[in-house]
Design a protein around this motif. Structure first.
Motif, PDB file in Angstrom:
ATOM      1  N   UNK A  84      32.616 -15.963  15.909  1.00  0.00           N
ATOM      2  CA  UNK A  84      31.481 -16.853  15.624  1.00  0.00           C
ATOM      3  C   UNK A  84      30.137 -16.175  15.887  1.00  0.00           C
ATOM      4  N   UNK A 114      33.595 -11.477   9.926  1.00  0.00           N
ATOM      5  CA  UNK A 114      34.307 -11.689   8.665  1.00  0.00           C
ATOM      6  C   UNK A 114      33.629 -10.968   7.506  1.00  0.00           C
ATOM      7  N   UNK A 115      32.405 -10.521   7.713  1.00  0.00           N
ATOM      8  CA  UNK A 115      31.688  -9.816   6.648  1.00  0.00           C
ATOM      9  C   UNK A 115      31.812  -8.298   6.773  1.00  0.00           C
ATOM     10  N   UNK A 170      33.039 -18.351  24.261  1.00  0.00           N
ATOM     11  CA  UNK A 170      33.807 -17.773  23.160  1.00  0.00           C
ATOM     12  C   UNK A 170      34.746 -18.796  22.513  1.00  0.00           C
ATOM     13  N   UNK A 202      32.839 -22.662  21.383  1.00  0.00           N
ATOM     14  CA  UNK A 202      31.973 -22.643  20.201  1.00  0.00           C
ATOM     15  C   UNK A 202      32.771 -22.534  18.898  1.00  0.00           C
ATOM     16  N   UNK A 203      33.880 -21.825  18.946  1.00  0.00           N
ATOM     17  CA  UNK A 203      34.704 -21.708  17.749  1.00  0.00           C
ATOM     18  C   UNK A 203      35.544 -22.953  17.535  1.00  0.00           C
ATOM     19  N   UNK A 208      33.642 -26.076  16.201  1.00  0.00           N
ATOM     20  CA  UNK A 208      33.396 -26.000  14.758  1.00  0.00           C
ATOM     21  C   UNK A 208      34.626 -26.484  13.991  1.00  0.00           C
ATOM     22  N   UNK A 230      30.493 -20.382   9.867  1.00  0.00           N
ATOM     23  CA  UNK A 230      30.356 -18.962  10.193  1.00  0.00           C
ATOM     24  C   UNK A 230      30.393 -18.160   8.895  1.00  0.00           C
ATOM     25  N   UNK A 231      29.331 -17.420   8.600  1.00  0.00           N
ATOM     26  CA  UNK A 231      29.290 -16.661   7.343  1.00  0.00           C
ATOM     27  C   UNK A 231      30.512 -15.756   7.174  1.00  0.00           C
ATOM     28  N   UNK A 232      31.026 -15.749   5.956  1.00  0.00           N
ATOM     29  CA  UNK A 232      32.131 -14.849   5.659  1.00  0.00           C
ATOM     30  C   UNK A 232      33.509 -15.424   5.930  1.00  0.00           C
ATOM     31  N   UNK A 233      33.578 -16.569   6.623  1.00  0.00           N
ATOM     32  CA  UNK A 233      34.894 -17.119   6.918  1.00  0.00           C
ATOM     33  C   UNK A 233      35.355 -18.034   5.802  1.00  0.00           C
TER      34      UNK A 233
END
Lengths: 251, 228
Positions: free
Chosen positions: A97, A141-142, B136, B139-140, B143, B216-219
């Motif tokens: 995250x 993830x990028x 860690x 926060x994940x 979401x 989260x970008x890219x996920x």
């Protein structure tokens, strides 16, 4: 820097999982600035050994010292030692995250108690070291596997560790990405970082390792400089093992 | 009586009064229900076995009994052992407990879904278990829990009407009072229903915005599966 100074001492580590003894008494000393490479068939306890050193796995028997202080049986002080013993994992384990920058910053802020500006500065410096500064604001993830692994190396470096444990750092990567990660690791070795590396990359072992430890069935079967293990007729087991890999690759 | 007069001079003012009470109930319950959900989920998943057992039992009891029963015990039962709450407070307490227990299950599911490597990496950097959970894991997990938590929040909007059973005149209660006084049941309850629909719609839109904002970008989670 005194190169003969022993920074990490591992003594008689034993570990069983469900009645199967994975480690059967492993001992070695690591001098500051040295790179030791662990090689051997899968399931011989190499990764478990690394995890026993920073107590992510608690050994059944045996002790570990860092700079003369005992790491095993250290209770809550283990968190202090873990800052000094960096670890890099096969699957990177970046915090999903957080951006690359924040991945490196997090422990500086929360564990080391650094201020925001200082932590940011330090994190950017470490990202620069591994050539990932331009990717600071990207999320895991990028990133490609090689990039992610380099960020995770930066994350370990940021804590200014005395030694870094690499647990098969390139096993999840294709050859090209493997190369970019190995380049970073070679640079670290040249700059005097103390490293323990579990890997199957013989080329890396031969060019960087001060000492290779060949593990088999939970013990160190052969131990010496890469040259010695490869050329001295007294040593056969690692050569056999590599031979098996090579012949498989040439098929 | 003229329909317009009934609607604008009687029904809507009454519903507005009720709506304010409903919003008060929600605003007083939801934040604490959310916090309780996190505490119970973390306690159950990461706590000492005794704490874990308490959390599990709490969820079991709340899940296994009607909320109305809990409200009755809080409001009508507890005075017999010397604990007296106003109807509003008893309702809010009941909602917090109920909301918290269900939230805990959504959050627990999300906690379980976070791969072990995240905790291992955090610990390897010298974080304590608690630091790792706070910085860690949660926060994940939170979401991932948003769809479930928003569902539970929508339930809260609707079951807040049970406060009427403890004499709190909230939205549904206000509608009921107008309906019985003027014998205009369908009109009154339809209006009440529309207000709830609006509340839920607003919530749904807000949750969509929130989900996009914290994605989260890219996920994969940031994009609907249909596009993959």
């Amino acid at each position: 820097m005194n190169n003969d100074e022993i920074v990490l001492k591992v003594e008689d580590i034993h570990k069983s999982f469900g009645g199967i003894e994975v480690l059967r008494g492993v001992s070695f000393d690591v001098r500051r600035g040295e790179t030791k490479v662990f090689i051997g068939p899968s399931g011989t306890g190499k990764s478990t050994l690394l995890r026993c050193i920073n107590q992510l796995t608690i050994p059944d028997r045996g002790r570990v010292w860092l700079d003369g202080e005992e790491v095993t049986n250290s209770g809550a002080r283990i968190n202090h030692f873990r800052q000094k013993i960096g670890m890099v994992f096969q699957n990177f384990f970046l915090f999903d995250h957080l951006t690359a920058l924040k991945n490196v910053e997090l422990a500086l802020l929360k564990v080391r108690g650094m201020g925001k500006a200082e932590a940011r500065e330090k994190a950017l410096t470490e990202l620069r070291q591994v050539g990932m500064e331009d990717w600071a604001n990207h999320y895991p993830a990028e990133l490609s596997g090689g990039q992610a692994q380099r960020v995770s190396i930066a994350r370990a470096l940021a804590m200014d560790p005395d030694v870094i444990l690499f647990d098969e750092p390139t096993s999840a990567l294709d050859p090209e990405l493997t190369r970019e990660v190995l380049e970073v690791m070679k640079k670290l070795a040249r700059n005097g970082m103390t490293m323990l590396v579990v890997t199957h990359e013989m080329g890396f072992a031969c060019s960087v390792a001060n000492e290779v430890l060949f593990m088999e069935n939970g013990v160190v079967a052969e131990q010496g400089s890469p040259d010695l293990l490869l050329n001295d007729p007294q040593f056969t087991r690692m050569k056999d093992f590599i031979g098996r890999i090579d012949s498989r690759m040439s098929d | 009586m003229d329909q317009t007069v009934f609607l604008f001079d009687i029904l809507l003012p009454a519903l507005l009064q009720g709506l304010i009470v409903t919003l008060q109930l929600i605003v007083c319950s939801a934040p604490f229900g959310f916090a309780l959900g996190i505490a119970v989920a973390v306690g159950r998943q990461y706590g000492h076995p005794v704490i874990s057992w308490f959390c599990k039992t709490f969820v079991f009891l709340i899940k296994g009994t009607p909320l109305l029963l809990l409200l009755f015990i809080l409001y009508f039962g507890l005075p017999s052992i010397g604990i007296t709450f106003t109807a509003f407070t008893a309702s809010v307490l009941g909602f917090i407990l109920c909301n918290g227990a269900y939230n805990a299950e959504y959050i627990r599911g999300a906690l379980i879904s976070i791969k072990d490597g995240q905790m291992v990496a955090a610990r390897s950097l010298g974080m304590t278990r608690w630091q790792a959970i706070k910085n860690v894991i949660l926060p994940q997990a939170l979401r991932r829990a948003i769809p479930g938590l928003s569902n539970e929040f929508i339930y809260l909007i609707k079951y807040s009407s049970l406060a009427y059973m403890l004499t709190v005149v909230e939205l549904a209660g206000a509608g009921k009072q107008v309906a019985t006084k003027y014998f205009l049941y369908t009109e009154s309850f339809a209006a009440v229903g529309i207000v709830y629909l609006v509340l839920v719609s607003v919530t749904t839109i807000a949750v969509n915005i929130l989900e996009k904002k914290v994605a989260i970008p890219g996920t994969v989670r940031a994009t609907p599966a249909a596009q993959l």
